[in-house]
Design a protein around this motif. Structure first.
Motif, PDB file in Angstrom:
ATOM      1  N   UNK A 184       0.813  -1.233   0.000  1.00 29.31           N
ATOM      2  CA  UNK A 184       0.000   0.000   0.000  1.00 29.31           C
ATOM      3  C   UNK A 184       0.834   1.265   0.000  1.00 29.31           C
ATOM      4  N   UNK A 185       2.129   1.123   0.380  1.00 26.27           N
ATOM      5  CA  UNK A 185       2.979   2.311   0.438  1.00 26.27           C
ATOM      6  C   UNK A 185       3.288   2.924  -0.908  1.00 26.27           C
ATOM      7  N   UNK A 186       3.131   2.170  -1.987  1.00 22.55           N
ATOM      8  CA  UNK A 186       3.439   2.698  -3.323  1.00 22.55           C
ATOM      9  C   UNK A 186       2.547   3.897  -3.643  1.00 22.55           C
ATOM     10  N   UNK A 187       1.269   3.776  -3.351  1.00 20.93           N
ATOM     11  CA  UNK A 187       0.347   4.884  -3.637  1.00 20.93           C
ATOM     12  C   UNK A 187       0.642   6.092  -2.745  1.00 20.93           C
ATOM     13  N   UNK A 188       1.099   5.823  -1.515  1.00 20.70           N
ATOM     14  CA  UNK A 188       1.458   6.917  -0.614  1.00 20.70           C
ATOM     15  C   UNK A 188       2.639   7.693  -1.186  1.00 20.70           C
ATOM     16  N   UNK A 189       3.668   6.957  -1.636  1.00 19.67           N
ATOM     17  CA  UNK A 189       4.841   7.620  -2.214  1.00 19.67           C
ATOM     18  C   UNK A 189       4.459   8.411  -3.462  1.00 19.67           C
ATOM     19  N   UNK A 190       3.588   7.853  -4.276  1.00 13.92           N
ATOM     20  CA  UNK A 190       3.161   8.551  -5.498  1.00 13.92           C
ATOM     21  C   UNK A 190       2.461   9.870  -5.162  1.00 13.92           C
ATOM     22  N   UNK A 191       1.748   9.897  -4.045  1.00 12.97           N
ATOM     23  CA  UNK A 191       1.083  11.140  -3.619  1.00 12.97           C
ATOM     24  C   UNK A 191       2.107  12.240  -3.372  1.00 12.97           C
ATOM     25  N   UNK A 192       3.213  11.863  -2.701  1.00 10.95           N
ATOM     26  CA  UNK A 192       4.245  12.853  -2.404  1.00 10.95           C
ATOM     27  C   UNK A 192       5.040  13.225  -3.656  1.00 10.95           C
ATOM     28  N   UNK A 193       5.227  12.271  -4.547  1.00  9.10           N
ATOM     29  CA  UNK A 193       5.940  12.554  -5.789  1.00  9.10           C
ATOM     30  C   UNK A 193       5.148  13.525  -6.667  1.00  9.10           C
ATOM     31  N   UNK A 194       3.840  13.329  -6.736  1.00 13.69           N
ATOM     32  CA  UNK A 194       2.991  14.185  -7.572  1.00 13.69           C
ATOM     33  C   UNK A 194       2.790  15.565  -6.972  1.00 13.69           C
ATOM     34  N   UNK A 195       3.021  15.689  -5.666  1.00  9.49           N
ATOM     35  CA  UNK A 195       2.779  16.969  -4.997  1.00  9.49           C
ATOM     36  C   UNK A 195       1.389  17.070  -4.410  1.00  9.49           C
ATOM     37  N   UNK A 196       0.585  16.026  -4.581  1.00 10.75           N
ATOM     38  CA  UNK A 196      -0.748  16.036  -3.974  1.00 10.75           C
ATOM     39  C   UNK A 196      -0.625  16.177  -2.457  1.00 10.75           C
ATOM     40  N   UNK A 197       0.400  15.554  -1.900  1.00 10.56           N
ATOM     41  CA  UNK A 197       0.761  15.768  -0.499  1.00 10.56           C
ATOM     42  C   UNK A 197       2.214  16.217  -0.491  1.00 10.56           C
ATOM     43  N   UNK A 198       2.503  17.317   0.219  1.00 14.21           N
ATOM     44  CA  UNK A 198       3.868  17.854   0.200  1.00 14.21           C
ATOM     45  C   UNK A 198       4.621  17.452   1.459  1.00 14.21           C
ATOM     46  N   UNK A 199       5.854  17.006   1.266  1.00 12.05           N
ATOM     47  CA  UNK A 199       6.704  16.662   2.401  1.00 12.05           C
ATOM     48  C   UNK A 199       6.894  17.889   3.283  1.00 12.05           C
ATOM     49  N   UNK A 200       6.685  17.777   4.602  1.00 14.57           N
ATOM     50  CA  UNK A 200       6.763  18.947   5.483  1.00 14.57           C
ATOM     51  C   UNK A 200       8.180  19.450   5.738  1.00 14.57           C
ATOM     52  N   UNK A 201       9.187  18.676   5.390  1.00 17.06           N
ATOM     53  CA  UNK A 201      10.561  19.162   5.475  1.00 17.06           C
ATOM     54  C   UNK A 201      11.394  18.487   4.381  1.00 17.06           C
ATOM     55  N   UNK A 202      12.485  19.131   3.992  1.00 13.43           N
ATOM     56  CA  UNK A 202      13.315  18.608   2.916  1.00 13.43           C
ATOM     57  C   UNK A 202      13.800  17.206   3.269  1.00 13.43           C
ATOM     58  N   UNK A 203      13.523  16.256   2.373  1.00 12.59           N
ATOM     59  CA  UNK A 203      13.786  14.844   2.641  1.00 12.59           C
ATOM     60  C   UNK A 203      14.753  14.281   1.612  1.00 12.59           C
TER      61      UNK A 203
END
Length: 549
Positions: A52-71
């Protein structure tokens, strides 16, 4: 300010559970009251292809969810995840989310030196580290006076970590840790740690097993007591996977090694019963003193090629080496100022380490190139004094262009180019709102499509690009920075005039007949007159004319 302590977080294997990691980071930030500058994710970042983590990572890659600090991601790249990472050698894969590549020495704006190796010692081939990667990292510490690094991040354990722990770790616990770590341990990681002398070595297993191995070792010395100069110690930490329920997040506050006085550094170094000798041995000798055999990864790094450890580097002297090699390079390079073949009528300003020249076949009249005087292949290869003078020239050119309602676009192409060149092309201020879109539009329409993307403002090009790797980069007057790695399969198709294509298009100047510089060549007399005219207009802004500035 590089002398200020840097607050950072390191997580163990994420396995796709980015939401969980960031919740922990925000809790840690709230609890400590500290604002963390960055997060390093070490170990298996991507998880299983069917997880299930693949879809989570894709969210952050697309910018739909933004990482709260530089990762920054230090992880093996399984074959299925290649589609998520445009450039396996290192790139920004999403807003605030940067994949660092398989190996490297990271040193961003904070000044911290972070060495990392993303491969593991077992699992599928794409996950394993390579001899060449170990050789490159070890080659960074070839000098006997190498001071060490602030952090070493690896996805495999060093073999022998528990050596010397018998007096402070209960036997049953020692055996349990030894048994749990053995599948992930490798002697090459031990040799690397001994060579790099990190202040902190943090490990998280990257083979996809989501290890629950949470362990902290007593610090160990990086010198022989009584026979070597005292050095800082190394603290070793192993972090568990995020899903393991054990410690998976580690907070650090570090002043960069390069900015600490040696006396102060040694004050921070534990001694006595709280520290052990270096645990990494080879045939009873410290690894750092062992003469490497032909199959070792401690190679001489001449032109990036590994060789036998006993083989003398060409750059260390002898025929064709060192200063002789540098002179030979300059003599063969059209852009080294020491070469008599340089088109000197085009030179318009000379500083201590850099110079400005009008471009041959310019796109527009005030199209200039900033170049290092010495021979450096690309900007990411240039020393600090060169980059500092480039910044000063940029400020001066911006002032010059502003008087004519123009603003500079800076373009570098490290591809089929043997000397660093920063093209400075002024564009009308009125074109700025659509400038980024113009670059992206031309990139999208190219066949095959170019993977041009915007870099995060804090991203350091030297940290994203392995030494020698080809790339294109454009700095826009709006503060945006566009970057395109040039992959091996693009070597025959990447347009050498890409930046000029954009500025000559209908988006900016609408002058398609001036795309090819050869169609814009001038006579030597015309070039000389243009250079004189530029010098006069640039003189009020040219810092090189005022040695006391």
């Amino acid at each position: 300010n590089m002398s200020e302590p840097v607050k950072l977080l390191i997580s163990g294997s994420v396995g796709g559970r980015l939401d969980d990691v960031y919740k922990r980071c925000l809790r840690a930030q709230k609890k400590s009251g500290a604002k963390f500058a960055m997060l390093f994710c070490v170990g298996d970042f991507f998880g299983a292809e069917s997880g299930p983590g693949v879809e989570v990572i894709k969210r952050y890659i697309s910018g739909a969810t933004k990482a709260p600090l530089t990762t920054y991601v230090v992880s093996p790249l399984p074959e299925w995840a290649n589609a998520l990472v445009p450039d396996p050698s290192g790139c920004e894969i999403g807003p605030n989310l940067i994949y660092l590549g398989r190996r490297g020495l990271f040193s961003g704006q904070t000044g911290l030196k972070v060495a990392y190796l993303a491969g593991t010692s077992r699992g599928e081939e794409s996950r394993r580290f390579r001899d060449s990667e170990l050789a490159w990292l070890a080659g960074q510490a070839s000098d006997a006076e190498f001071p060490g690094v602030d952090l070493l991040l690896t996805c495999a354990w060093p073999a022998g970590t528990l050596t010397g722990c018998e007096d402070w770790l209960p036997m049953d616990e020692c055996q349990a840790v030894e048994s749990a770590s053995k599948p992930f341990a490798h002697p090459a990681i031990a040799r690397l740690a001994a060579r790099l002398r990190p202040r902190y070595h943090v490990v998280a297993c990257g083979d996809g097993s989501d290890s629950g191995l949470d362990f902290e070792r007593l610090p160990y010395r990086n010198h022989r007591v009584g026979s070597e100069r005292e050095r800082h110690s190394t603290r070793f930490h192993s972090l568990a996977g995020v899903s393991s329920g054990r410690r998976c997040l580690y907070a650090l506050q570090l002043t960069p090694l390069a900015k600490i006085d040696r006396v102060e550094l040694l004050k921070q170094t534990p001694s006595g019963a709280g520290v052990t000798d270096c645990p990494y041995k080879d045939d009873g000798k410290d690894v750092s003193t062992v003469e490497a055999g032909p199959r070792s990864f401690f190679f001489a790094e001449a032109s990036g090629k590994p060789g036998h450890a006993g083989q003398k580097r060409r750059s260390e002297g002898g025929g064709g080496g060192g200063e002789a090699k540098r002179r030979q390079q300059q003599a063969a390079c059209w852009f080294c100022l020491g070469n008599p073949e340089v088109q000197r009528q085009l030179v318009v300003s000379v500083a201590k380490s850099t110079y400005l020249a009008l471009a041959r076949g310019p796109l527009v009249p005030q199209h200039v190139i900033a170049l290092p005087i010495g021979h450096h292949k690309c900007l990411s290869d240039c020393p600090a004094e060169v980059l500092s003078e480039f910044s000063r020239y940029k400020r001066c050119l911006a002032q010059l262009y502003a008087a004519s309602e123009l603003a500079p676009v800076y373009i570098e192409r490290n591809f089929k180019c043997f000397h660093a060149q920063l093209h400075c092309i002024p564009v009308p201020v009125a074109s700025l709102p659509g400038l980024k879109a113009a670059f992206l539009d031309v990139a999208d329409k190219h066949e095959p499509r170019l993977s041009l993307r915007e870099l995060h403002p804090g991203a350091d090009l030297a940290d994203l690009v392995p030494p020698g790797a080809p790339y294109f980069c454009a700095d826009l007057p709006t503060g945006e920075r566009l970057f395109c790695p040039i992959r091996r399969d693009q070597f025959d198709t990447f347009p050498l005039s890409f930046g000029r294509d954009v500025l000559a298009s209908h988006h900016v100047y609408d002058c398609p007949t001036r795309v090819d510089w050869r169609d814009c060549l001038q006579s030597e007399a015309e070039e000389t007159a243009a250079a004189e005219e530029f010098k006069k207009s640039f003189a009020p802004f040219d810092f090189s004319l005022n040695c006391d500035e």
